[in-house]
Scaffold this motif. Structure first.
Motif, PDB file in Angstrom:
ATOM      1  N   GLU A  65      -5.873  -4.782   5.885  1.00 61.68           N
ATOM      2  CA  GLU A  65      -4.744  -4.980   4.731  1.00 61.68           C
ATOM      3  C   GLU A  65      -5.333  -6.362   4.173  1.00 61.68           C
ATOM      4  OE1 GLU A  65      -0.798  -6.668   3.137  1.00 61.68           O
ATOM      5  OE2 GLU A  65      -0.659  -5.858   5.171  1.00 61.68           O
ATOM      6  N   GLY A  66      -5.490  -6.378   2.844  1.00 62.45           N
ATOM      7  CA  GLY A  66      -5.779  -7.619   1.839  1.00 62.45           C
ATOM      8  C   GLY A  66      -4.627  -7.810   1.313  1.00 62.45           C
ATOM      9  N   GLY A  67      -4.092  -9.248   1.369  1.00 65.68           N
ATOM     10  CA  GLY A  67      -2.804  -9.401   0.540  1.00 65.68           C
ATOM     11  C   GLY A  67      -2.587 -10.863   0.400  1.00 65.68           C
ATOM     12  N   ALA A  68      -1.311 -10.902   0.007  1.00 65.48           N
ATOM     13  CA  ALA A  68      -0.822 -12.342  -0.156  1.00 65.48           C
ATOM     14  C   ALA A  68       0.858 -12.534  -0.174  1.00 65.48           C
ATOM     15  CB  ALA A  68      -1.179 -13.020  -1.668  1.00 65.48           C
ATOM     16  N   GLY A  69       1.271 -13.558   0.125  1.00 70.98           N
ATOM     17  CA  GLY A  69       2.792 -13.673   0.360  1.00 70.98           C
ATOM     18  C   GLY A  69       3.168 -14.838   1.357  1.00 70.98           C
ATOM     19  N   ASN A  70       2.759 -16.033   0.853  1.00 69.62           N
ATOM     20  CA  ASN A  70       3.162 -17.231   1.461  1.00 69.62           C
ATOM     21  C   ASN A  70       4.272 -18.122   0.868  1.00 69.62           C
ATOM     22  OD1 ASN A  70       1.287 -16.753   3.202  1.00 69.62           O
ATOM     23  ND2 ASN A  70      -0.312 -17.769   2.190  1.00 69.62           N
ATOM     24  N   GLY A  71       5.124 -17.565   0.285  1.00 70.82           N
ATOM     25  CA  GLY A  71       6.391 -18.281  -0.086  1.00 70.82           C
ATOM     26  C   GLY A  71       6.163 -18.998  -1.465  1.00 70.82           C
ATOM     27  N   SER A  72       5.295 -18.848  -2.268  1.00 75.01           N
ATOM     28  CA  SER A  72       4.913 -19.644  -3.341  1.00 75.01           C
ATOM     29  C   SER A  72       5.759 -18.830  -4.600  1.00 75.01           C
ATOM     30  CB  SER A  72       3.468 -19.643  -3.809  1.00 75.01           C
ATOM     31  OG  SER A  72       2.995 -18.411  -3.955  1.00 75.01           O
ATOM     32  N   GLN A 110      -1.314   0.855  -1.724  1.00 71.90           N
ATOM     33  CA  GLN A 110      -0.345  -0.385  -1.790  1.00 71.90           C
ATOM     34  C   GLN A 110       0.537  -0.326  -0.734  1.00 71.90           C
ATOM     35  OE1 GLN A 110       1.456   0.494  -5.661  1.00 71.90           O
ATOM     36  NE2 GLN A 110       0.058  -0.810  -6.771  1.00 71.90           N
ATOM     37  N   VAL A 111       0.642  -1.632  -0.165  1.00 71.94           N
ATOM     38  CA  VAL A 111       1.864  -1.933   0.877  1.00 71.94           C
ATOM     39  C   VAL A 111       2.378  -3.123   0.772  1.00 71.94           C
ATOM     40  CG1 VAL A 111       0.492  -0.441   2.594  1.00 71.94           C
ATOM     41  CG2 VAL A 111       0.090  -2.885   2.314  1.00 71.94           C
ATOM     42  N   GLY A 112       3.706  -3.238   1.370  1.00 69.36           N
ATOM     43  CA  GLY A 112       4.576  -4.165   1.288  1.00 69.36           C
ATOM     44  C   GLY A 112       4.808  -4.955   0.036  1.00 69.36           C
ATOM     45  N   LEU A 113       5.077  -4.116  -1.066  1.00 72.98           N
ATOM     46  CA  LEU A 113       5.321  -4.742  -2.482  1.00 72.98           C
ATOM     47  C   LEU A 113       6.689  -5.115  -2.299  1.00 72.98           C
ATOM     48  CD1 LEU A 113       3.312  -2.254  -4.884  1.00 72.98           C
ATOM     49  CD2 LEU A 113       2.575  -4.391  -3.694  1.00 72.98           C
ATOM     50  N   THR A 114       7.333  -6.351  -2.175  1.00 75.72           N
ATOM     51  CA  THR A 114       8.448  -6.889  -2.358  1.00 75.72           C
ATOM     52  C   THR A 114       8.484  -7.857  -3.430  1.00 75.72           C
ATOM     53  OG1 THR A 114       8.281  -8.684  -0.531  1.00 75.72           O
ATOM     54  CG2 THR A 114       8.952  -6.343   0.202  1.00 75.72           C
ATOM     55  N   GLY A 115       9.835  -8.265  -4.076  1.00 81.66           N
ATOM     56  CA  GLY A 115      10.143  -9.309  -4.828  1.00 81.66           C
ATOM     57  C   GLY A 115       9.193  -9.124  -6.192  1.00 81.66           C
ATOM     58  N   ALA A 116       8.972  -7.897  -6.441  1.00 83.37           N
ATOM     59  CA  ALA A 116       8.135  -7.936  -7.799  1.00 83.37           C
ATOM     60  C   ALA A 116       6.604  -8.193  -7.595  1.00 83.37           C
ATOM     61  CB  ALA A 116       8.754  -8.491  -8.711  1.00 83.37           C
ATOM     62  N   GLY A 117       6.169  -8.300  -6.439  1.00 81.38           N
ATOM     63  CA  GLY A 117       4.923  -8.433  -5.979  1.00 81.38           C
ATOM     64  C   GLY A 117       3.989  -7.299  -6.431  1.00 81.38           C
ATOM     65  N   LEU A 118       2.880  -7.568  -6.888  1.00 75.68           N
ATOM     66  CA  LEU A 118       1.667  -6.541  -7.533  1.00 75.68           C
ATOM     67  C   LEU A 118       0.561  -6.805  -6.941  1.00 75.68           C
ATOM     68  CD1 LEU A 118       2.593  -6.505 -11.178  1.00 75.68           C
ATOM     69  CD2 LEU A 118       3.451  -4.880  -9.464  1.00 75.68           C
ATOM     70  N   ALA A 119      -0.028  -5.564  -6.664  1.00 71.22           N
ATOM     71  CA  ALA A 119      -1.332  -5.523  -5.944  1.00 71.22           C
ATOM     72  C   ALA A 119      -2.247  -4.324  -6.612  1.00 71.22           C
ATOM     73  CB  ALA A 119      -1.467  -5.313  -4.391  1.00 71.22           C
ATOM     74  N   GLN A 120      -3.151  -4.581  -7.631  1.00 76.00           N
ATOM     75  CA  GLN A 120      -3.656  -3.540  -8.530  1.00 76.00           C
ATOM     76  C   GLN A 120      -5.217  -4.156  -8.870  1.00 76.00           C
ATOM     77  OE1 GLN A 120      -1.184  -3.351 -11.949  1.00 76.00           O
ATOM     78  NE2 GLN A 120      -0.813  -5.482 -12.052  1.00 76.00           N
ATOM     79  N   VAL A 121      -5.848  -2.748  -9.088  1.00 74.38           N
ATOM     80  CA  VAL A 121      -7.427  -3.217  -9.236  1.00 74.38           C
ATOM     81  C   VAL A 121      -7.342  -3.657 -10.933  1.00 74.38           C
ATOM     82  CG1 VAL A 121      -9.565  -2.411  -9.402  1.00 74.38           C
ATOM     83  CG2 VAL A 121      -8.060  -1.996  -7.463  1.00 74.38           C
ATOM     84  N   THR A 122      -8.007  -4.523 -11.320  1.00 67.81           N
ATOM     85  CA  THR A 122      -7.889  -4.937 -12.819  1.00 67.81           C
ATOM     86  C   THR A 122      -9.276  -5.542 -12.831  1.00 67.81           C
ATOM     87  OG1 THR A 122      -7.041  -7.184 -12.791  1.00 67.81           O
ATOM     88  CG2 THR A 122      -5.540  -5.377 -12.656  1.00 67.81           C
ATOM     89  N   SER A 140       8.160 -12.752  -2.784  1.00 69.75           N
ATOM     90  CA  SER A 140       7.237 -11.800  -3.478  1.00 69.75           C
ATOM     91  C   SER A 140       6.147 -11.587  -2.274  1.00 69.75           C
ATOM     92  CB  SER A 140       6.591 -12.263  -4.557  1.00 69.75           C
ATOM     93  OG  SER A 140       7.434 -12.195  -5.763  1.00 69.75           O
ATOM     94  N   LYS A 141       5.805 -10.428  -1.935  1.00 67.00           N
ATOM     95  CA  LYS A 141       4.518 -10.085  -1.093  1.00 67.00           C
ATOM     96  C   LYS A 141       4.084  -8.708  -1.828  1.00 67.00           C
ATOM     97  CE  LYS A 141       6.447 -11.649   3.304  1.00 67.00           C
ATOM     98  NZ  LYS A 141       6.821 -10.950   4.508  1.00 67.00           N
ATOM     99  N   ALA A 142       2.593  -8.764  -1.680  1.00 64.53           N
ATOM    100  CA  ALA A 142       1.851  -7.550  -2.104  1.00 64.53           C
ATOM    101  C   ALA A 142       0.367  -7.570  -1.294  1.00 64.53           C
ATOM    102  CB  ALA A 142       1.491  -7.788  -3.578  1.00 64.53           C
ATOM    103  N   GLY A 143       0.211  -6.188  -1.030  1.00 68.75           N
ATOM    104  CA  GLY A 143      -0.993  -6.077  -0.457  1.00 68.75           C
ATOM    105  C   GLY A 143      -1.678  -4.449  -0.611  1.00 68.75           C
ATOM    106  N   LEU A 144      -3.056  -4.492  -0.021  1.00 69.83           N
ATOM    107  CA  LEU A 144      -3.499  -3.202  -0.340  1.00 69.83           C
ATOM    108  C   LEU A 144      -4.148  -2.835   1.095  1.00 69.83           C
ATOM    109  CD1 LEU A 144      -3.690  -1.342  -2.946  1.00 69.83           C
ATOM    110  CD2 LEU A 144      -6.163  -2.163  -3.045  1.00 69.83           C
ATOM    111  N   ALA A 145      -3.794  -1.892   1.623  1.00 69.85           N
ATOM    112  CA  ALA A 145      -4.341  -1.456   2.961  1.00 69.85           C
ATOM    113  C   ALA A 145      -5.100  -0.211   3.013  1.00 69.85           C
ATOM    114  CB  ALA A 145      -3.190  -1.135   4.021  1.00 69.85           C
ATOM    115  N   TYR A 146      -5.943   0.019   4.232  1.00 67.43           N
ATOM    116  CA  TYR A 146      -7.134   1.128   4.347  1.00 67.43           C
ATOM    117  C   TYR A 146      -6.662   1.171   5.889  1.00 67.43           C
ATOM    118  CZ  TYR A 146     -11.014   3.610   5.009  1.00 67.43           C
ATOM    119  OH  TYR A 146     -12.243   4.656   5.144  1.00 67.43           O
ATOM    120  N   TYR A 147      -6.671   2.482   6.103  1.00 65.50           N
ATOM    121  CA  TYR A 147      -6.641   2.911   7.560  1.00 65.50           C
ATOM    122  C   TYR A 147      -7.636   4.408   7.832  1.00 65.50           C
ATOM    123  CZ  TYR A 147      -2.708   6.545   7.107  1.00 65.50           C
ATOM    124  OH  TYR A 147      -2.085   7.485   6.455  1.00 65.50           O
ATOM    125  N   PRO A 148      -8.764   4.295   8.595  1.00 59.67           N
ATOM    126  CA  PRO A 148      -9.311   5.173   8.743  1.00 59.67           C
ATOM    127  C   PRO A 148      -8.922   6.413   9.580  1.00 59.67           C
ATOM    128  CG  PRO A 148     -10.231   3.663   9.981  1.00 59.67           C
ATOM    129  CD  PRO A 148      -9.281   3.049   9.284  1.00 59.67           C
TER     130      PRO A 148
END
Length: 395
Positions: free
Chosen positions: A202-209, A52-64, A84-92
């Motif tokens: 990184e896959g995520g969202a956070g466009n001011g909605s 998990q990366v960039g979780l702000t404003g109570a944003g959530l990124a979780q597998v469900t 709010s912002k939320a994302g999931l990142a991967y780095y090799p």
């Protein structure tokens, strides 16, 4: 020889191509495999893992399992407020390689709820310069890429490599052309970007909605040094059972401890059923369910051999099996590890066979002739006289 060499060469190419294809195939990323933001530290922990990366404003990124795709799950994104912002990142560990050398960058996205027209989850590539500093971020945003009018609840595939993207780092952060929209191929050909190393996705969202809910799945990035293809799923832990002894004797104090293990700690309290089979008169124990607390991964029970002195009662096998989960999401079973066996052996020997005594047989005494009887009598008289003389007292 030339023909043989060509055949071998083609075979080698085919072998490595198959091997690469297997390595690049979609890998399941389970909910429990995602590293929490608090412990997902760039450069020190997390290589080759999703975090998990960039979780702000109570944003959530979780597998469900809320929005299943290519299985039972996906990465759910929640943005409850405009900040709010939320994302999931991967780095090799080895990076993906240079931007100009990437051959695949894609993902699937879904919008469940939004108050902004055409808002959708995005995909980001992080780039660093020759000094190892993160200065550029290429972002694929569906509406900027020209994708409009997608209905709610529909999965859409985005090909970032052949789409319109923009560079998201500011000039103060070293970014070139902030917010300029260009085809991805233009960035790959731009000498300022081409040799930059792609070190993360990184896959995520956070466009001011406010109140946005969406999902991402099947993120794929293929580079010359590393590749990732992530299918986000809710995968239950596997349960196995093993006993510390394979054989017991039917004597006092003969016990075996059987341990039930989960492949990862339980996220909720679990009740795991057990069933035993075998001659019930020869053992006891492990008949009831086992309880595994939240955060625990093991529980144990005991098999006790029934002590007896019955000769010749032989050997029996006791099996302890894990019952299938009432809720398929609790745990799964693998053949060969869900049953443990213990032998209860007889230690009293075999019953002895009765001893058969043969009937008595009369043995004849050899007869004596008359002459022999006379000689025997004379010898006895002589011995008596000699003995009498030896014991006569002197006066």
């Amino acid at each position: 020889m030339k023909l043989l060499f060509r055949i071998c060469s083609v075979g080698a190419v085919w072998f490595w191509a198959c091997l690469w294809a297997q390595g690049a195939s979609a890998a399941v990323v389970a909910a429990a495999d995602v590293v929490p933001e608090a412990t997902f530290q760039w450069g020190s922990s997390g290589p080759n893992q999703w975090g998990q990366v960039g979780l702000t404003g109570a944003g959530l990124a979780q597998v469900t399992t809320d929005f299943p795709n290519s299985g039972n799950g996906s990465l759910r994104l929640d943005l409850p407020v405009t900040s709010s912002k939320a994302g999931l990142a991967y780095y090799p560990a080895a990076t993906f390689g240079k931007l100009s050398e990437l051959t695949t960058v894609s993902y699937q996205w879904l919008v469940h709820r939004t108050d902004v027209v055409d808002q959708a989850p995005v995909l980001r590539l992080y780039l660093r310069n020759a000094q190892g500093v993160h200065t550029q971020t290429l972002v694929y945003t569906p509406d900027i890429a020209g994708v409009h009018g997608v209905g709610l609840g529909q999965w859409t595939t985005a090909d970032m490599l052949h789409g319109i993207v923009w560079q998201g780092r500011s000039a103060a952060q070293g970014g070139f052309d902030p917010n300029i929209r260009r085809p991805f191929s233009d960035f790959q050909a731009d000498p300022r970007f081409a040799d930059m190393v792609v070190f993360a996705v990184e896959g995520g969202a956070g466009n001011g909605s406010s109140g946005f809910v969406g999902a991402i799945d099947n993120i794929e990035v293929v580079g010359p040094l590393a590749s990732v293809s992530a299918n986000f799923e809710v995968v239950p832990p596997t349960a196995s059972i093993q006993c510390d002894k394979a054989q017991l004797l039917d004597s006092e104090g003969q016990t075996a401890s059987c341990t039930l293990s989960l492949s990862r700690p339980a996220e909720t309290a679990l009740t795991v059923g057990l069933s035993t089979s075998g001659d019930a008169a020869r053992y006891s124990g492990c008949a009831g369910p086992l309880e595994i607390a939240v955060g625990a991964s093991t529980a144990s029970c005991t098999i006790t051999a029934t002590a007896n002195t019955v000769r010749g009662d032989g050997q029996v096998t006791v099996s302890v099996a894990i019952a299938p989960a009432a809720n398929p999401g609790d745990y799964s079973l693998l053949a060969g590890t869900s049953v443990a066996s213990i032998q209860i052996a007889n230690d009293d020997g075999e019953a002895a066979a009765p001893v058969v005594i043969p009937p008595s047989v009369a043995v004849p005494v050899p007869g004596l002739s008359d002459g022999m009887l006379v000689l025997l009598s004379m010898g006895l008289l002589g011995c008596g006289a000699f003995t009498s003389r030896r014991i006569t007292p002197r006066i």
